[in-house]
Every structure is written in C-alpha cells, then in structure tokens.
Design a protein around this motif. Structure first.
Motif, PDB file in Angstrom:
ATOM      1  N   ASP A 187      65.549   6.473  19.470  1.00  0.00           N
ATOM      2  CA  ASP A 187      64.806   5.269  19.892  1.00  0.00           C
ATOM      3  C   ASP A 187      63.418   5.433  18.651  1.00  0.00           C
ATOM      4  O   ASP A 187      62.262   5.694  19.228  1.00  0.00           O
ATOM      5  N   VAL A 188      63.851   5.498  17.577  1.00  0.00           N
ATOM      6  CA  VAL A 188      62.921   5.305  16.412  1.00  0.00           C
ATOM      7  C   VAL A 188      62.945   4.509  15.453  1.00  0.00           C
ATOM      8  O   VAL A 188      64.016   3.743  15.437  1.00  0.00           O
ATOM      9  N   GLN A 189      62.042   4.430  14.712  1.00  0.00           N
ATOM     10  CA  GLN A 189      62.019   2.930  13.579  1.00  0.00           C
ATOM     11  C   GLN A 189      62.443   3.511  12.394  1.00  0.00           C
ATOM     12  O   GLN A 189      62.989   2.933  11.320  1.00  0.00           O
ATOM     13  N   PHE A 190      62.070   4.903  11.873  1.00  0.00           N
ATOM     14  CA  PHE A 190      62.558   5.409  10.624  1.00  0.00           C
ATOM     15  C   PHE A 190      63.217   6.852  10.754  1.00  0.00           C
ATOM     16  O   PHE A 190      62.853   7.579  11.770  1.00  0.00           O
ATOM     17  N   VAL A 191      64.037   7.057   9.940  1.00  0.00           N
ATOM     18  CA  VAL A 191      64.659   8.492   9.840  1.00  0.00           C
ATOM     19  C   VAL A 191      64.369   8.989   8.435  1.00  0.00           C
ATOM     20  O   VAL A 191      64.529   8.305   7.424  1.00  0.00           O
ATOM     21  N   VAL A 192      64.214  10.364   8.566  1.00  0.00           N
ATOM     22  CA  VAL A 192      63.767  11.125   7.274  1.00  0.00           C
ATOM     23  C   VAL A 192      64.756  12.234   7.046  1.00  0.00           C
ATOM     24  O   VAL A 192      65.040  12.944   8.072  1.00  0.00           O
ATOM     25  N   ALA A 193      65.635  12.433   5.880  1.00  0.00           N
ATOM     26  CA  ALA A 193      66.435  13.477   5.479  1.00  0.00           C
ATOM     27  C   ALA A 193      66.447  13.691   4.103  1.00  0.00           C
ATOM     28  O   ALA A 193      65.291  13.316   3.332  1.00  0.00           O
ATOM     29  N   VAL A 237      63.856  13.589  -0.958  1.00  0.00           N
ATOM     30  CA  VAL A 237      63.458  13.183   0.406  1.00  0.00           C
ATOM     31  C   VAL A 237      63.950  11.684   0.516  1.00  0.00           C
ATOM     32  O   VAL A 237      63.581  10.882  -0.354  1.00  0.00           O
ATOM     33  N   TRP A 238      64.764  11.431   1.584  1.00  0.00           N
ATOM     34  CA  TRP A 238      65.265   9.949   1.818  1.00  0.00           C
ATOM     35  C   TRP A 238      64.500   9.364   2.913  1.00  0.00           C
ATOM     36  O   TRP A 238      64.260  10.118   4.034  1.00  0.00           O
ATOM     37  N   ILE A 239      64.229   8.116   3.027  1.00  0.00           N
ATOM     38  CA  ILE A 239      63.315   7.237   4.172  1.00  0.00           C
ATOM     39  C   ILE A 239      64.310   6.126   4.465  1.00  0.00           C
ATOM     40  O   ILE A 239      64.736   5.360   3.834  1.00  0.00           O
ATOM     41  N   TYR A 240      64.699   6.031   5.591  1.00  0.00           N
ATOM     42  CA  TYR A 240      65.746   5.130   6.125  1.00  0.00           C
ATOM     43  C   TYR A 240      64.967   4.178   6.987  1.00  0.00           C
ATOM     44  O   TYR A 240      64.039   4.795   8.036  1.00  0.00           O
ATOM     45  N   ASP A 241      65.291   3.020   7.241  1.00  0.00           N
ATOM     46  CA  ASP A 241      64.952   2.128   8.220  1.00  0.00           C
ATOM     47  C   ASP A 241      66.053   2.044   9.257  1.00  0.00           C
ATOM     48  O   ASP A 241      67.304   1.902   9.127  1.00  0.00           O
ATOM     49  N   ALA A 242      65.702   2.657  10.553  1.00  0.00           N
ATOM     50  CA  ALA A 242      66.536   2.959  11.502  1.00  0.00           C
ATOM     51  C   ALA A 242      67.276   1.736  11.973  1.00  0.00           C
ATOM     52  O   ALA A 242      68.362   1.985  12.462  1.00  0.00           O
ATOM     53  N   LEU A 243      66.793   0.560  11.910  1.00  0.00           N
ATOM     54  CA  LEU A 243      67.431  -0.749  12.602  1.00  0.00           C
ATOM     55  C   LEU A 243      68.410  -1.142  11.545  1.00  0.00           C
ATOM     56  O   LEU A 243      69.579  -1.282  12.204  1.00  0.00           O
ATOM     57  N   LEU A 275      71.485   6.971  15.187  1.00  0.00           N
ATOM     58  CA  LEU A 275      70.352   7.903  15.412  1.00  0.00           C
ATOM     59  C   LEU A 275      69.175   7.045  15.811  1.00  0.00           C
ATOM     60  O   LEU A 275      68.401   7.378  16.832  1.00  0.00           O
ATOM     61  N   GLY A 276      68.615   5.900  15.254  1.00  0.00           N
ATOM     62  CA  GLY A 276      67.902   5.038  15.602  1.00  0.00           C
ATOM     63  C   GLY A 276      67.889   4.425  17.016  1.00  0.00           C
ATOM     64  O   GLY A 276      67.016   4.466  17.795  1.00  0.00           O
ATOM     65  N   ARG A 277      69.180   4.172  17.335  1.00  0.00           N
ATOM     66  CA  ARG A 277      69.382   3.747  18.702  1.00  0.00           C
ATOM     67  C   ARG A 277      69.299   4.588  19.652  1.00  0.00           C
ATOM     68  O   ARG A 277      68.752   4.567  20.871  1.00  0.00           O
ATOM     69  N   ARG A 278      69.871   5.805  19.520  1.00  0.00           N
ATOM     70  CA  ARG A 278      69.942   6.806  20.407  1.00  0.00           C
ATOM     71  C   ARG A 278      68.814   7.572  20.629  1.00  0.00           C
ATOM     72  O   ARG A 278      68.366   7.835  21.747  1.00  0.00           O
ATOM     73  N   ARG A 330      51.245   3.432  15.756  1.00  0.00           N
ATOM     74  CA  ARG A 330      52.002   4.730  15.765  1.00  0.00           C
ATOM     75  C   ARG A 330      53.439   4.298  15.753  1.00  0.00           C
ATOM     76  O   ARG A 330      53.912   3.740  16.580  1.00  0.00           O
ATOM     77  N   ARG A 331      54.087   4.480  14.567  1.00  0.00           N
ATOM     78  CA  ARG A 331      55.522   4.164  14.539  1.00  0.00           C
ATOM     79  C   ARG A 331      56.516   5.292  14.853  1.00  0.00           C
ATOM     80  O   ARG A 331      55.930   6.446  14.596  1.00  0.00           O
ATOM     81  N   LYS A 332      57.420   5.252  15.414  1.00  0.00           N
ATOM     82  CA  LYS A 332      58.406   6.322  15.833  1.00  0.00           C
ATOM     83  C   LYS A 332      59.320   6.563  14.557  1.00  0.00           C
ATOM     84  O   LYS A 332      59.944   5.897  13.994  1.00  0.00           O
ATOM     85  N   LEU A 333      59.198   7.982  14.474  1.00  0.00           N
ATOM     86  CA  LEU A 333      59.891   8.434  13.071  1.00  0.00           C
ATOM     87  C   LEU A 333      60.525   9.767  13.575  1.00  0.00           C
ATOM     88  O   LEU A 333      60.028  10.552  14.228  1.00  0.00           O
ATOM     89  N   LEU A 334      62.034  10.053  13.011  1.00  0.00           N
ATOM     90  CA  LEU A 334      62.760  11.214  13.223  1.00  0.00           C
ATOM     91  C   LEU A 334      63.230  12.062  11.821  1.00  0.00           C
ATOM     92  O   LEU A 334      63.538  11.519  10.824  1.00  0.00           O
TER      93      LEU A 334
END
Length: 423
Positions: free
Chosen positions: A204-210, A265-271, A199-202, A130-134
């Motif tokens: 603690d997720v691997q991906f961000v969706v907006a 829909v945008w998918i970001y690599d949080a790193l 957001l990824g650091r704060r 399971r990958r962490k996603l926001l």
C-alpha cells in the motif's frame, strides 16, 4: 500523469523576466472540476514546451493493436501561477494562465530570499501531504570489500528510511529483506517493474526505493608508522617487516588511506512500476577509512569515523535527490471500499495531511493495456483513464470518506485518486 512526467524528468531551466502566458484545454466528460485541473496541467505543459521541453515517442499496445503516444520531458517552471481566464464551451474547458518567476522569488520587502516555487507543484502554502514510500534491499556488488561493514545491504535501506521520515513528506516503511530484481547483480532497474507493482499493491505505497552498492573498496594505501602494534595480517593492509621495521618497538604499515562509496539509487512509481530516477552517487573518503574491528553499518561508531562521515554526507545527498524527484508528483491513494455507488473510502487521512473539502481526481487503471518504449521492447507500465472527481466529507487518521462528484466510469475498489490542488 503529466505532473509525474514533468517532475520525474525535470531539467534546470533559466528564469525569464517576463511572465510566461499559456493556454490549456480539456474534455469535460469527467466533470468540470476534473476538466479544470487537466486544463491547468495542459497549460503548464504548453508553457514547458515553449521553454525547451522535448517529446519522447511511446507505443500503446491495446488488444493486439499498436498506436503511437508521447511523453513530455520538460524543464521545471519556477514561479507563481495565476489563472487569467477560464470558461467552458462546446464540451471543453479552457484555461489561460501566467507564470511569474519574479513574484515568488521576491517575497515580502525585507524578507530573506526564498526559493521560487515549482509551478508544476502548485501546492498551497502550509500544506504538506505525506506520500507512502517503501525502501527495499540494496545489493552489495563486492561483499568482500565490505567485510568490515556488517549488514550493509539491510541496514542501508533502514537508514535511508530514517532520513526520509525526517523530511515530513513521507510515510516511510522499510522492507530491507525484499528485493525488486530477480538477479540483483545483473538485471537493469527497469526489469523490476512487475515486482514493484506487486509491492505497491501489497504494501500500500506510492513509491518504492531500491538500489545497488557498487563499491566500498580501498582505492589508496600509504605507509604509516605504528608504535608497538602487532603485525596482524588479518587486518586490511600490508605490513613492512624488512630492516628497521621494528626500530624502537614500532612498525611500518601499508594501511588504507582512501576508500570509495559508490551507490546506485532507483526510485519507482509503485502504480506503474516505472523507474522515475536511476541516480548514481559516489565519493572517496580520506584518512582512517577502515575500522580496526568490524562494526555494523549505520551505527554511532561507524558515523564517527572518517569513512562514516563521508558516507553520512553521501546518504544525505541521496535523500535530497530523492525528495527532489518526487516532491511535485501528486499524492496518490486508492479506493478501498465503495458504498451505494456514490460514497467511497480512500486509504489516506489526517496523518497524511488530508482535510475535509479536499478534492481528488478519480482514475481507473486500464490493466489490459501495456505501454511500451519506442522500440516496443521495454514495458513501462499500465495507463489509466480519468473518470471524475471526489470530495472528502470525513477525515479519519488513516482513511477518508468521500462523495463522488462526477464519474464517467463505474467507481470500484482498486481505482486510484490523486490530490487536486486548490488554485
């Protein structure tokens, strides 16, 4: 990052009857396990290039100096991967492998056809990590069009988070009140890379969706007869009040009969803050597309309407596309504590699918460097250096303890680890 690039920019590729043979090589400076994994990835990259991949030029800005680099845009290779030969020589690890598309497609005799496995994923059967996603705020470009869809901007990411949780591939958190762009109406998605990294650091997720809701507007109206209905002009539509309009207690009404739902829909690599995908999906619903009374978006009453059913299908499509983009990107986690230099704590555990004995590649972000696009204008993110490997020795529900097997660089809090597939 090869697997991430291949997965993010995967293109459809035709299957070949004969197995694809490829060779890869990697420096052993970070240790044999890491070198083996990188050699396998190099071989997959070479196989992709031989089957129609393209290379895109990048620039690496380091201490004021600019050097050239490249990124792979490769077709997805479907099939069973088999290691044919592997050996080390002169500080280099060599791997020769084959990709057999027919083996994974056929399956057991008499079995139902199964989709071929993506060779770039290499996930063992029965494992689900399971990958962490926001999910974050979705800006509504024309809010007047959506005046009957209350709380659309915040309830849409919450519903998208619900759908993603049902995939059992993600630990999803919703932050519908947070935005990734300072100007959601005008900025391009890539402008949000710094906010995404924060957001990824704060969070603690691997991906961000907006994303953005581009339109919920009515695109067609038709004349229909209504019995004993008031000419309430506060509702969307226009009422005919001419001759015979009230014949037999009825009225003629120009009412919305077709309505669009247009979504980005945008998918970001949080790193790195890089945009992995910028997808646009749109559909037009027919029928009773405007509710008589405003209602909250994504409620039971909304889904039961003609417009709601189309939006439901559209969001299912958006969910499938998102899963397809990130499904082959390795699970990434962070070192949160280091003890005596050789024992580390990472922020993934049993609830994320980890097991004792799992190996992970150890990376150190090079935060002083910036990778830019070929034109040198757009910032793509921060590169990282492969340092070595760790092996999990204890797995708790939300974290794991690991021993450092090899590391050419000092292991510190904030370093990243990625799952190593057992091949």
């Amino acid at each position: 990052m090869v697997a991430a690039l291949v997965a993010a920019f995967a293109l459809a590729a035709s299957l070949h009857a004969a197995p694809i043979i490829a060779e890869g090589v990697a420096d052993m400076e970070a240790g044999s396990p890491a070198a083996r994994e990188m050699a396998i990835r190099d071989a997959l990259q070479q196989a992709a290039i031989s089957n129609g991949a393209a290379l895109q030029s990048l620039q690496l800005l380091q201490s004021g100096n600019v050097s050239e680099s490249s990124a792979l845009s490769a077709p997805s290779l479907q099939g069973k991967v088999k290691i044919l030969q592997e050996y080390s020589s002169d500080g280099m690890y060599h791997v020769r492998l084959s990709i057999d598309p027919q083996a994974s497609a056929a399956g057991p005799v008499g079995a139902a056809p199964q989709p071929a496995q993506n060779a770039n994923c290499g996930m063992p059967a029965g494992r689900s990590l399971r990958r962490k996603l926001l999910t974050t705020y979705f800006y509504v470009v024309n809010p007047a069009e959506a005046n009957d869809l209350r709380n659309l901007a915040s309830r849409l990411p919450a519903d998208l988070a619900r759908r993603l949780r049902q995939q059992n591939q993600f630990d999803v958190r919703n932050a519908g009140h947070l935005t990734v762009l300072s100007n959601m109406a005008a900025d391009e998605p890539v402008a949000g890379w710094e906010t995404v990294r924060e957001l990824g650091r704060r969070e603690d997720v691997q991906f961000v969706v907006a994303g953005r809701v581009l339109s919920t507007g009515v695109v067609s109206k038709s004349l229909r007869h209504t019995m004993y209905e008031s000419n309430n002009t506060s509702q969307q539509g226009a009422y005919y009040t001419g001759p015979l309009a009230g014949l037999f207690g009825g009225a003629l009404k120009y009412a919305p009969s077709a309505r669009q739902f247009d979504l980005e829909v945008w998918i970001y690599d949080a790193l790195t803050g890089a945009v992995l995908a910028d997808q646009r999906i749109s559909r037009i619903a027919q029928g009773q597309v405007v509710a008589l009374l405003p209602a909250d978006f994504a409620t039971t009453a909304f889904w039961q309407g003609d417009y709601g059913r189309v939006v439901d299908d559209l969001l299912d499509q958006a969910t499938r596309q998102l899963v397809e983009v990130v499904s082959c990107i390795p699970l990434s986690a962070k070192v949160v504590k280091v003890e005596e230099g050789r024992q580390v704590f990472v922020n993934v555990g049993g609830l994320d699918g980890m097991k004792v004995g799992d190996q992970m590649l150890l990376y150190k972000p090079r935060s002083a460097q910036i990778v830019r696009s070929g034109g040198g204008v757009r910032e793509l993110g921060v590169p990282e250096e492969l340092s070595g490997t760790i092996t999990l020795t204890q797995v708790q529900p939300n974290f794991s303890i690991a021993q450092v097997q090899s590391a050419k660089l000092k292991v510190e809090e904030g370093d990243y680890v990625r799952f190593m597939t057992r091949r």
